[in-house]
Motif scaffolding. Sequence first.
Motif, short mmCIF file in Angstrom:
data_model
loop_
_atom_site.label_atom_id
_atom_site.label_comp_id
_atom_site.label_asym_id
_atom_site.label_seq_id
_atom_site.Cartn_x
_atom_site.Cartn_y
_atom_site.Cartn_z
N THR A 42 -3.37 0.34 -6.24
CA THR A 42 -3.56 -0.47 -4.63
C THR A 42 -4.83 0.45 -4.11
OG1 THR A 42 -1.64 0.97 -3.67
CG2 THR A 42 -2.01 -0.96 -4.64
N MET A 43 -5.09 1.83 -4.51
CA MET A 43 -6.01 3.05 -3.49
C MET A 43 -7.04 1.90 -3.11
SD MET A 43 -6.11 5.05 -1.77
CE MET A 43 -5.15 6.30 -2.12
N PHE A 44 -7.85 1.21 -4.47
CA PHE A 44 -9.25 0.19 -4.04
C PHE A 44 -8.92 -0.09 -2.80
CE2 PHE A 44 -9.92 0.87 -9.25
CZ PHE A 44 -10.61 1.83 -9.26
N PHE A 56 0.97 -0.75 -0.16
CA PHE A 56 0.09 -0.18 -0.01
C PHE A 56 0.69 1.16 -0.40
CE2 PHE A 56 -2.88 -3.16 2.15
CZ PHE A 56 -4.23 -2.81 1.50
N PHE A 57 0.25 2.02 -0.36
CA PHE A 57 0.78 3.64 -0.64
C PHE A 57 1.40 3.99 1.27
CE2 PHE A 57 1.22 8.02 -1.01
CZ PHE A 57 2.03 8.58 -1.69
N ASP A 58 0.75 3.82 1.46
CA ASP A 58 0.35 4.19 2.76
C ASP A 58 -0.10 3.27 3.73
OD1 ASP A 58 1.61 6.90 3.27
OD2 ASP A 58 -0.50 7.17 2.64
N PRO A 59 1.29 2.82 5.14
CA PRO A 59 0.65 1.27 5.51
C PRO A 59 -1.06 1.55 6.27
CG PRO A 59 2.29 1.78 5.59
CD PRO A 59 2.17 2.75 5.23
N LEU A 60 -1.45 0.48 6.77
CA LEU A 60 -2.85 1.17 7.40
C LEU A 60 -2.92 0.93 8.61
CD1 LEU A 60 -5.43 -1.10 4.43
CD2 LEU A 60 -5.73 1.19 5.20
N GLU A 61 -3.13 1.03 9.72
CA GLU A 61 -2.47 0.97 10.62
C GLU A 61 -4.81 0.56 11.58
OE1 GLU A 61 -0.38 1.78 12.25
OE2 GLU A 61 1.03 2.91 10.88
N LEU A 62 -4.22 -0.56 12.05
CA LEU A 62 -5.43 -1.23 12.86
C LEU A 62 -5.67 -0.82 13.97
CD1 LEU A 62 -4.71 -5.12 11.82
CD2 LEU A 62 -6.41 -3.38 10.21
N PRO A 63 -6.69 -1.11 14.61
CA PRO A 63 -7.28 -0.87 16.62
C PRO A 63 -5.97 -0.91 17.27
CG PRO A 63 -8.96 -1.40 15.14
CD PRO A 63 -7.83 -1.43 13.79
N GLY A 102 -2.84 -1.14 17.20
CA GLY A 102 -1.08 -0.70 17.09
C GLY A 102 -0.52 -2.07 15.67
N LYS A 103 -1.42 -2.77 15.11
CA LYS A 103 -0.55 -3.66 14.27
C LYS A 103 -0.87 -2.74 12.85
CE LYS A 103 -0.32 -8.53 11.65
NZ LYS A 103 -1.07 -9.43 12.15
N ARG A 104 0.07 -2.74 11.71
CA ARG A 104 0.07 -2.31 10.27
C ARG A 104 -0.21 -2.88 9.19
NH1 ARG A 104 4.67 2.33 10.45
NH2 ARG A 104 3.96 2.17 7.60
N LEU A 105 -0.83 -3.17 8.71
CA LEU A 105 -0.91 -3.99 7.01
C LEU A 105 -0.77 -2.39 5.97
CD1 LEU A 105 -4.97 -4.89 6.94
CD2 LEU A 105 -2.79 -6.28 7.97
N VAL A 106 0.80 -3.84 6.00
CA VAL A 106 2.45 -2.52 4.97
C VAL A 106 1.46 -3.77 3.31
CG1 VAL A 106 4.07 -2.60 4.15
CG2 VAL A 106 3.52 -2.89 6.50
#
Length: 96
Positions: A59-61, A7-14, A16-20
Amino acid sequence: MSWNKSFFDPLELPKGKRLVTLRDAATYIMKLPKAEHDAAEWQAAMEALLLVAESGGPTMFARIGVMRALNRHVEREFNSSRKDTHWGQRKLARDR
């Protein structure tokens, strides 16, 4: 394309984990409890992930799909104090 696309910016999960990568997001969705996994928002997110990973979409989708699913219980509210009003003010020089 590949499931390893980031992803352009990793997704922050509630918690604290990140989806890269797309694979991280797919793994996260697959590990959800069945009742939550079957929610329409998560199914749409998985469909967006598949579209991006297998068909080469942006990847934005996938990011939008996952973010909508993560925030599906958050109620959006309009904050009128953020909007500056300019009622009664002329905008163009020719109108002066």
